[in-house]
Design an enzyme around this catalytic site. Sequence first.
Site, mmCIF file in Angstrom:
data_model
loop_
_atom_site.group_PDB
_atom_site.id
_atom_site.type_symbol
_atom_site.label_atom_id
_atom_site.label_comp_id
_atom_site.label_asym_id
_atom_site.label_seq_id
_atom_site.Cartn_x
_atom_site.Cartn_y
_atom_site.Cartn_z
ATOM 1 N N LYS A 35 0.843 -1.200 0.000
ATOM 2 C CA LYS A 35 0.000 0.000 0.000
ATOM 3 C C LYS A 35 0.876 1.248 0.000
ATOM 4 O O LYS A 35 2.104 1.174 0.172
ATOM 5 C CB LYS A 35 -0.921 -0.006 1.222
ATOM 6 C CG LYS A 35 -0.174 0.016 2.545
ATOM 7 C CD LYS A 35 -1.123 -0.030 3.732
ATOM 8 C CE LYS A 35 -0.335 -0.008 5.047
ATOM 9 N NZ LYS A 35 -1.207 0.016 6.223
ATOM 10 N N TYR A 255 17.847 30.196 5.322
ATOM 11 C CA TYR A 255 16.734 30.966 5.869
ATOM 12 C C TYR A 255 16.870 31.112 7.386
ATOM 13 O O TYR A 255 17.105 30.144 8.095
ATOM 14 C CB TYR A 255 15.401 30.297 5.545
ATOM 15 C CG TYR A 255 14.979 30.430 4.109
ATOM 16 C CD1 TYR A 255 14.714 31.685 3.550
ATOM 17 C CD2 TYR A 255 14.839 29.303 3.300
ATOM 18 C CE1 TYR A 255 14.313 31.797 2.230
ATOM 19 C CE2 TYR A 255 14.448 29.422 1.976
ATOM 20 C CZ TYR A 255 14.183 30.674 1.450
ATOM 21 O OH TYR A 255 13.795 30.801 0.134
#
Length: 358
Positions: A35, A255
């Site tokens: 899955k 950043y």
Amino acid sequence: MNRAARATIDTSALRANLNAAKEASGGARIMAVIKANAYGHGIVPAARALSGADAFAVARMEEAAAIREAGMEQVVILLEGVFHAEQIPQAASLDAELVVHSHEQLEMLEQYSGSHRFRVWLKIDTGMNRLGFPPEDAVELERRLAACAGVAGRPRLMTHLASADLQTDPFTTDQIRRFREATAELKGERSIANSAGVLAWPDSHSDWVRPGIMLYGVSPFEGRSGEGLGLRPVMTLASELIAVKTVPAGGRVGYGGVWTASRDTRIGVAAIGYGDGYTRHLGSGTPVLVRGKTATLAGRISMDLITLNLEEIPDARVGDEVILWGTGLPVENLARKAGTIPYELLCGVTQRVAMRLV
């Protein structure tokens, strides 16, 4: 099109891990869990590599459809069953086996008037408190399912272990006991074990086992690596250096400037970021491999780029491969640093990362 960020999938490792699951499960049949795009590894190539399994387990209808569209005829089980009556004909066209975990699903099958006959799994909730019926209702519900015109043979029986990854937690023993007591009068085949059950709880092996994360070479146990359990890592996530520069002492990187060079420092820039699934929760000091040596993140991960302290790798150059996780750098270690589980990192690799099979 050449993309710097790439995930290399070792199909021989998939096969080796499947064999390890077979050896550990004492002759039980294998329902390979593929899955979530085979935990980020690519559902179709993973299914082909795992064709030696007795069945495939998926969560959603579109996953079953992908297997059929690829021409594979192995047994496919829908772990969540169908959500609406309109999906039953589609499940029939895919020849999918159905897990039945709710009264709504049971009623859909009782009302089904089509010609297809489904193999079904009755899910018993022994303590996960997620999907499944109460243990005390198992006998009655199994008989109702068996009486459905659209059901072939005796319903099979399953439950799901909530804490098998905690090897000293007695709750798993309690779940196994509850399941056995609830199904003692029933004749259907049984399935209890997930990866942790396969590896640590032999009493859970039963007729079928459902290995998932272990097939991809990853440990289900916190603090342990798949390699330490005799498994082989399947995915290697990598990129490459696209720039190398010297940041002077006192210079801030990235950043927010959360990393500052304490002295003149060679900084590498690699083309990968959280837009590729390399989570922003990893901080400065997280290891990567460049030329087989350890470099560390310097500053925040951005959408497309990471910056690396190359102080210990003076010969690093533009074009060098940067390994984010894989052989030699277990994804379990990265997950621990990110405050998450390896499942999430693997499933989070995005579509813009090139997949390469070996």
